[in-house]
Scaffold this active site. Structure first.
Site, PDB file in Angstrom:
ATOM      1  N   GLU A  95     -34.343  38.479 -15.621  1.00 33.88           N
ATOM      2  CA  GLU A  95     -34.994  39.671 -16.204  1.00 33.88           C
ATOM      3  C   GLU A  95     -36.531  39.505 -16.111  1.00 33.88           C
ATOM      4  OE1 GLU A  95     -34.203  39.777 -20.423  1.00 33.88           O
ATOM      5  OE2 GLU A  95     -34.887  41.831 -20.666  1.00 33.88           O
ATOM      6  N   LYS A 133     -32.261  48.960 -18.329  1.00 36.43           N
ATOM      7  CA  LYS A 133     -31.630  48.318 -19.498  1.00 36.43           C
ATOM      8  C   LYS A 133     -31.363  49.336 -20.602  1.00 36.43           C
ATOM      9  CE  LYS A 133     -32.332  44.239 -22.486  1.00 36.43           C
ATOM     10  NZ  LYS A 133     -33.233  43.076 -22.702  1.00 36.43           N
ATOM     11  N   CYS A 181     -29.835  41.336 -19.725  1.00 37.88           N
ATOM     12  CA  CYS A 181     -29.883  40.520 -20.942  1.00 37.88           C
ATOM     13  C   CYS A 181     -29.050  41.072 -22.088  1.00 37.88           C
ATOM     14  CB  CYS A 181     -31.333  40.258 -21.350  1.00 37.88           C
ATOM     15  SG  CYS A 181     -31.477  38.699 -22.266  1.00 37.88           S
TER      16      CYS A 181
HETATM   17  C1  ACM Z   1     -33.132  39.897 -24.230  1.00 35.45           C
HETATM   18  O1  ACM Z   1     -32.482  40.950 -24.174  1.00 35.45           O
HETATM   19  N1  ACM Z   1     -34.132  39.675 -23.391  1.00 35.45           N
HETATM   20  C2  ACM Z   1     -32.795  38.854 -25.207  1.00 35.45           C
END
Ligand code: ACM
Length: 260
Positions: A38, A109, A142
């Site tokens: 990420e 995301k 993530c």
């Molecule tokens: C995250 O979502 N970077 C912990």
């Protein structure tokens, strides 16, 4: 097909150094699919949208798009990378898919973690699946992992492989990833970062533990906290057999009418 996961420590606000680190750590790699962490070009711990804005990029765009296109060409396959994406003045915590011809797709995301809610706009593109020839792949980023619906949505959409760029700070995901692979019978490429980032009011240490898992949850390759590339040879057809017993197909046996 041959898949790889790169784990490294991105340097905050130093995109050029991060390109160099990625290039050095993947030198000579010959892969059909490579997953990077990420926010691998920018680093993670920004104080505000305004601070991140000058480093965020459009996809397709120029700098990082050229870099990922070259990287895909160098490895001879597809690259999935976590990036800070800007689009219509909104910043998304995205994963982008590239091949040697350029940008193929973007995932934004959906489930933002902690202070990310003050920096990024939540994703709005759903959980699409892309056919890269050797396999069908889906992306999540993530904290999306803690919602089993993310991986399940990708499996229902036909993903053979879940590509999971991450910057993990909580200890749970490397264990949960095994369950996500098993319950969806998919290959799972967890690409986490390592190192720490320190700002005036916050410090984060990233846990590493990147992994390549098969649809049985078996660990094909793994890392602790080293900066390194791990690889595995996989047969994506294994992920298309959803039977766990001769009478139980884990997707068609679902009873969604009772899931409330
Ligand atoms: C995250 O979502 N970077 C912990």
């Amino acid at each position: 097909m041959k898949v790889g996961v790169l784990q490294f420590t991105p340097v905050l606000k130093d995109i050029r150094t991060n390109y160099q680190k990625i290039e050095k750590l993947t030198e000579g790699a010959d892969l059909d699919l490579l997953v990077l962490p990420e926010l691998c070009t920018t680093g993670y711990l920004y104080k505000s949208t305004e601070e991140l804005m000058p480093l965020a990029e459009e996809f397709p765009g120029d700098k990082s798009s050229a870099f990922f296109t070259r990287l895909a060409s160098n490895i001879g396959g597809h690259v999935v990378a976590g990036v800070a994406e800007i689009s219509n003045k909104e910043i998304y915590n995205s994963a982008v898919l590239f091949n040697a011809n350029g940008h193929v797709a973007t995932y934004r995301k959906i489930h933002l973690f902690d202070r990310e809610k003050e920096i990024f706009t939540p994703g709005n593109l759903g959980f699409p699946v892309f056919d890269i020839g050797a396999a069908r792949i889906g992306m999540m980023v993530c904290f999306d992992w803690i919602f089993p619906e993310s991986a399940r949505s990708l499996a229902l959409a036909g993903a053979d492989i879940i590509c999971h760029p991450a910057n993990l700070v909580l200890p749970y995901c490397p264990r949960a990833a095994v369950t996500r692979a098993i319950e969806n019978r998919v290959f799972y490429l967890l690409a986490d970062r390592v190192g720490s980032e320190r700002r005036i009011d916050a410090e984060l240490t990233f846990i590493g533990q990147s992994k390549i898992l098969d649809p049985g949850g078996n660990i094909l390759a793994f890392l602790g906290t080293d900066e390194a590339l791990i690889t595995a040879e996989i047969d994506p057809a294994q992920a298309r057999d959803k039977f766990v017993t001769p009478r139980n197909d884990i997707l068609t046996d679902r009873r969604p009418e009772f899931y409330r």
